[in-house]
Motif scaffolding. Sequence first.
Motif, PDB file in Angstrom:
ATOM      1  N   THR A 139       0.840  -1.219   0.000  1.00 28.13           N
ATOM      2  CA  THR A 139       0.000   0.000   0.000  1.00 28.13           C
ATOM      3  C   THR A 139       0.869   1.261   0.000  1.00 28.13           C
ATOM      4  OG1 THR A 139      -0.155  -0.181   2.426  1.00 28.13           O
ATOM      5  CG2 THR A 139      -1.985  -1.081   1.106  1.00 28.13           C
ATOM      6  N   THR A 140       1.824   1.326   0.941  1.00 28.87           N
ATOM      7  CA  THR A 140       2.763   2.467   0.961  1.00 28.87           C
ATOM      8  C   THR A 140       4.172   1.939   1.214  1.00 28.87           C
ATOM      9  OG1 THR A 140       2.445   2.803   3.343  1.00 28.87           O
ATOM     10  CG2 THR A 140       1.040   4.088   1.837  1.00 28.87           C
ATOM     11  N   TYR A 141       5.145   2.663   0.675  1.00 28.48           N
ATOM     12  CA  TYR A 141       6.549   2.302   0.888  1.00 28.48           C
ATOM     13  C   TYR A 141       7.339   3.584   1.098  1.00 28.48           C
ATOM     14  CZ  TYR A 141      11.276   0.577   0.073  1.00 28.48           C
ATOM     15  OH  TYR A 141      12.615   0.270   0.197  1.00 28.48           O
ATOM     16  N   ASN A 142       7.986   3.685   2.256  1.00 30.09           N
ATOM     17  CA  ASN A 142       8.731   4.904   2.617  1.00 30.09           C
ATOM     18  C   ASN A 142       7.857   6.158   2.475  1.00 30.09           C
ATOM     19  OD1 ASN A 142      11.001   3.444   3.227  1.00 30.09           O
ATOM     20  ND2 ASN A 142      12.035   3.861   1.273  1.00 30.09           N
ATOM     21  N   ASP A 143       6.645   6.019   2.991  1.00 30.44           N
ATOM     22  CA  ASP A 143       5.675   7.125   3.001  1.00 30.44           C
ATOM     23  C   ASP A 143       5.213   7.544   1.609  1.00 30.44           C
ATOM     24  OD1 ASP A 143       5.807   7.260   5.804  1.00 30.44           O
ATOM     25  OD2 ASP A 143       7.566   8.583   5.702  1.00 30.44           O
ATOM     26  N   GLN A 144       5.468   6.702   0.608  1.00 29.26           N
ATOM     27  CA  GLN A 144       4.979   6.960  -0.740  1.00 29.26           C
ATOM     28  C   GLN A 144       3.878   5.958  -1.068  1.00 29.26           C
ATOM     29  OE1 GLN A 144       7.928   7.673  -3.909  1.00 29.26           O
ATOM     30  NE2 GLN A 144       9.504   7.304  -2.360  1.00 29.26           N
ATOM     31  N   PRO A 145       2.838   6.386  -1.769  1.00 29.47           N
ATOM     32  CA  PRO A 145       1.806   5.435  -2.185  1.00 29.47           C
ATOM     33  C   PRO A 145       2.417   4.356  -3.093  1.00 29.47           C
ATOM     34  CG  PRO A 145       1.057   7.692  -2.501  1.00 29.47           C
ATOM     35  CD  PRO A 145       2.520   7.770  -2.190  1.00 29.47           C
ATOM     36  N   PHE A 146       2.113   3.124  -2.795  1.00 32.75           N
ATOM     37  CA  PHE A 146       2.625   2.022  -3.619  1.00 32.75           C
ATOM     38  C   PHE A 146       1.580   0.904  -3.592  1.00 32.75           C
ATOM     39  CE2 PHE A 146       5.588  -1.770  -4.013  1.00 32.75           C
ATOM     40  CZ  PHE A 146       5.771  -1.614  -5.379  1.00 32.75           C
ATOM     41  N   LEU A 147       0.573   1.050  -4.416  1.00 31.57           N
ATOM     42  CA  LEU A 147      -0.509   0.062  -4.486  1.00 31.57           C
ATOM     43  C   LEU A 147      -0.121  -1.004  -5.503  1.00 31.57           C
ATOM     44  CD1 LEU A 147      -3.592   2.457  -4.467  1.00 31.57           C
ATOM     45  CD2 LEU A 147      -2.828   0.970  -2.608  1.00 31.57           C
ATOM     46  N   ARG A 148       0.275  -2.135  -5.006  1.00 32.84           N
ATOM     47  CA  ARG A 148       0.759  -3.194  -5.902  1.00 32.84           C
ATOM     48  C   ARG A 148       0.524  -4.562  -5.264  1.00 32.84           C
ATOM     49  NH1 ARG A 148       4.795  -2.512  -9.878  1.00 32.84           N
ATOM     50  NH2 ARG A 148       4.274  -0.299  -9.619  1.00 32.84           N
ATOM     51  N   LYS A 149       0.093  -5.516  -6.076  1.00 26.62           N
ATOM     52  CA  LYS A 149       0.027  -6.916  -5.650  1.00 26.62           C
ATOM     53  C   LYS A 149       1.250  -7.623  -6.222  1.00 26.62           C
ATOM     54  CE  LYS A 149      -5.031  -7.221  -5.454  1.00 26.62           C
ATOM     55  NZ  LYS A 149      -6.242  -7.904  -5.992  1.00 26.62           N
ATOM     56  N   GLN A 150       2.171  -7.952  -5.350  1.00 27.55           N
ATOM     57  CA  GLN A 150       3.413  -8.617  -5.768  1.00 27.55           C
ATOM     58  C   GLN A 150       3.209 -10.129  -5.807  1.00 27.55           C
ATOM     59  OE1 GLN A 150       6.707  -7.830  -3.168  1.00 27.55           O
ATOM     60  NE2 GLN A 150       8.041  -9.368  -4.126  1.00 27.55           N
ATOM     61  N   HIS A 153       3.501  -7.004 -11.709  1.00 27.70           N
ATOM     62  CA  HIS A 153       3.245  -7.641 -10.412  1.00 27.70           C
ATOM     63  C   HIS A 153       4.514  -8.229  -9.779  1.00 27.70           C
ATOM     64  CE1 HIS A 153      -1.085  -7.101 -10.490  1.00 27.70           C
ATOM     65  NE2 HIS A 153      -1.085  -7.500 -11.754  1.00 27.70           N
ATOM     66  N   GLY A 154       5.653  -7.860 -10.318  1.00 26.26           N
ATOM     67  CA  GLY A 154       6.915  -8.268  -9.715  1.00 26.26           C
ATOM     68  C   GLY A 154       7.019  -9.774  -9.527  1.00 26.26           C
ATOM     69  N   LEU A 155       6.766 -10.548 -10.589  1.00 24.68           N
ATOM     70  CA  LEU A 155       6.841 -12.005 -10.488  1.00 24.68           C
ATOM     71  C   LEU A 155       8.261 -12.415 -10.101  1.00 24.68           C
ATOM     72  CD1 LEU A 155       5.634 -14.817 -10.810  1.00 24.68           C
ATOM     73  CD2 LEU A 155       6.090 -14.669 -13.277  1.00 24.68           C
ATOM     74  N   GLY A 156       8.397 -13.040  -8.933  1.00 27.69           N
ATOM     75  CA  GLY A 156       9.721 -13.397  -8.424  1.00 27.69           C
ATOM     76  C   GLY A 156      10.340 -14.571  -9.127  1.00 27.69           C
ATOM     77  N   THR A 157       9.529 -15.569  -9.452  1.00 26.02           N
ATOM     78  CA  THR A 157      10.027 -16.712 -10.217  1.00 26.02           C
ATOM     79  C   THR A 157       8.855 -17.458 -10.820  1.00 26.02           C
ATOM     80  OG1 THR A 157      11.394 -18.720 -10.149  1.00 26.02           O
ATOM     81  CG2 THR A 157      10.044 -18.294  -8.230  1.00 26.02           C
TER      82      THR A 157
END
Length: 579
Positions: A177-188, A246-250
């Motif tokens: 939802t947030t990362y380092n106080d920045q909006p980051f809406l992402r499903k990883q 979606h940052g697919l890890g593998t």
Amino acid sequence: MAKRVQFESMYQYTPSLIGRQVEAKYITQEILGYKDNPFIEALPPIFEEVYVAANIGKYPSYHDEQRKLGKLTRLHLVQQISDYVEPLQAHLLVEQRLSRLIRHGYKARNPFAAESVRQYHIGFKNILHAGIDEEGLNLAGVRSTAAGFAILGVSGQGKTTAIESTLLLYPQVIHHTTYNDQPFLRKQLVWLKLNCPFDGSLKGLCLNFLQAVDSHLGTNYFQKFVSKGSSVDILIPVMAHIATLHGLGTLVIDEIQNLSFMKSGGAEKMLNYFTQLINTIGVPVVLIGTFKAMKLLSGSFSQARRSTGQGDLIMDRLTEGEEWDYFIENLWGYQWTAIKTPLTPPIRKMMYELSQGIIDIAVKLYMLVQWEAIGNEEGEEKITLSLLKYVADRHMQLVQPLLKALKRKDPNIYALVDDLYPKWGELDQFLQKSTEKINMQGEIRTKMIRHEKVELDQKNYIELVKTAIDFGANSDVADEIARRILQNNEVDCDFVELRKQVVREISNNTGEANAAYSTEIKSSSSERKTRKKKTSAVRDEGDLRNAVQNKTDKGDTIYKKLVEMGSIPTEDELNKLIK
């Protein structure tokens, strides 16, 4: 709309593995390259071996009092063994590789990096078409840090279990939802496991991928992008876009050997795409299959393995020894027969002969023999050698011909069964084209070590022959001693120790030869006895035959006398000489 529903039903997807979903909690990273990357910081801590072993093992609920329960209840308890997983070295190796693979693959895919954002503006169709330049950069300026590796092995040895147990240690979906106080809406999407598509086509892979992503993320990509006229050229950039978004890890593809039976060119196209996915988009890919896939993977996919430091893993059946003993002793503890049968050496050996070290067969055999013993109304509820043999012959008839072929160790027979054993020519090709380390388990490791010791490790062989000649052996004896010592020691045995063994063997051989010479002299004619006595009287003080004073002298005694005479160096002198 009706056509779309009908088309979707043709490609009905059922997830083969579903992991947990968690809210992002960011962990400060100790490794510099992992810092300030939300995809990495949201992962669990790097696992140590103790944690992995404790969490991938699956053990039945058991206590001795359960053996007093009713027969039907105990039959159900025995069924629990089918889910039994005993952590072995191969499981730990798989987890270590996957841990490094996922994190290292994310290094170049920081969602806040300018290059990563630029990819969406350029378009993944253009990025895939352009490939990478001489510096390894794609069109957006991203240099992939991803890699691929393969897990190959005998059917029933736990390849799928090893990878699935490892994947489940990690959340499958992380909600940001947030990362380092920045909006980051992402499903990883940390990992995605698919089976090789039923038709072996690249289009089938894309469709399975979209359905799998929808299933895990609650999205509607399949409905949005797929229609009857959708081509591979349209679907592949979509798949790459979603994997990046979606940052697919593998991406893990199981049963890859099925490609070998598909229409001409299908396997090569799919493997080329995996290579493109790794090198251009930066998504790590893991391929799993039986030995049938070896010939496929020695070609196109080898291009994607060149950048990996993980190494491929070949999982063969267990050999009789420490690992088999560990496995069978732990398995044997789950016994629900009325009379508890101890694991005696004959039973241990019979279990190996009837399973040939294949884990799945050993587990099923142990279940079946308990069911047979518990259901036997006429005899005692006890596991015996004869009962094991009876159960194997009666209930495991389909695998008996294959197991007997393995037991005979006839390469002309079992090399024909790709699932159980690779063709050695293809294995050699696979090894030659893999530029990184390959870890082997079981029987294959033993065979390859035997092969490497004499045929491949020429440097050690030549040095040992020189050592033997320096200490008085002729060329034929030196050759024989060097080969025997290489065969009787592990590949990584200290070379100084190998040279010591050469010197000791030469010393013992010298003593035995002189003992035989002495015996021959004493059993000859009186004339030769007289000549021998005269010769003995004028021997030089340093004559090696002086070390043999009695025909009953053994090698150790002769060795000590040779040391006392100064004919060979002492242990300390030898250490200094060799070092």
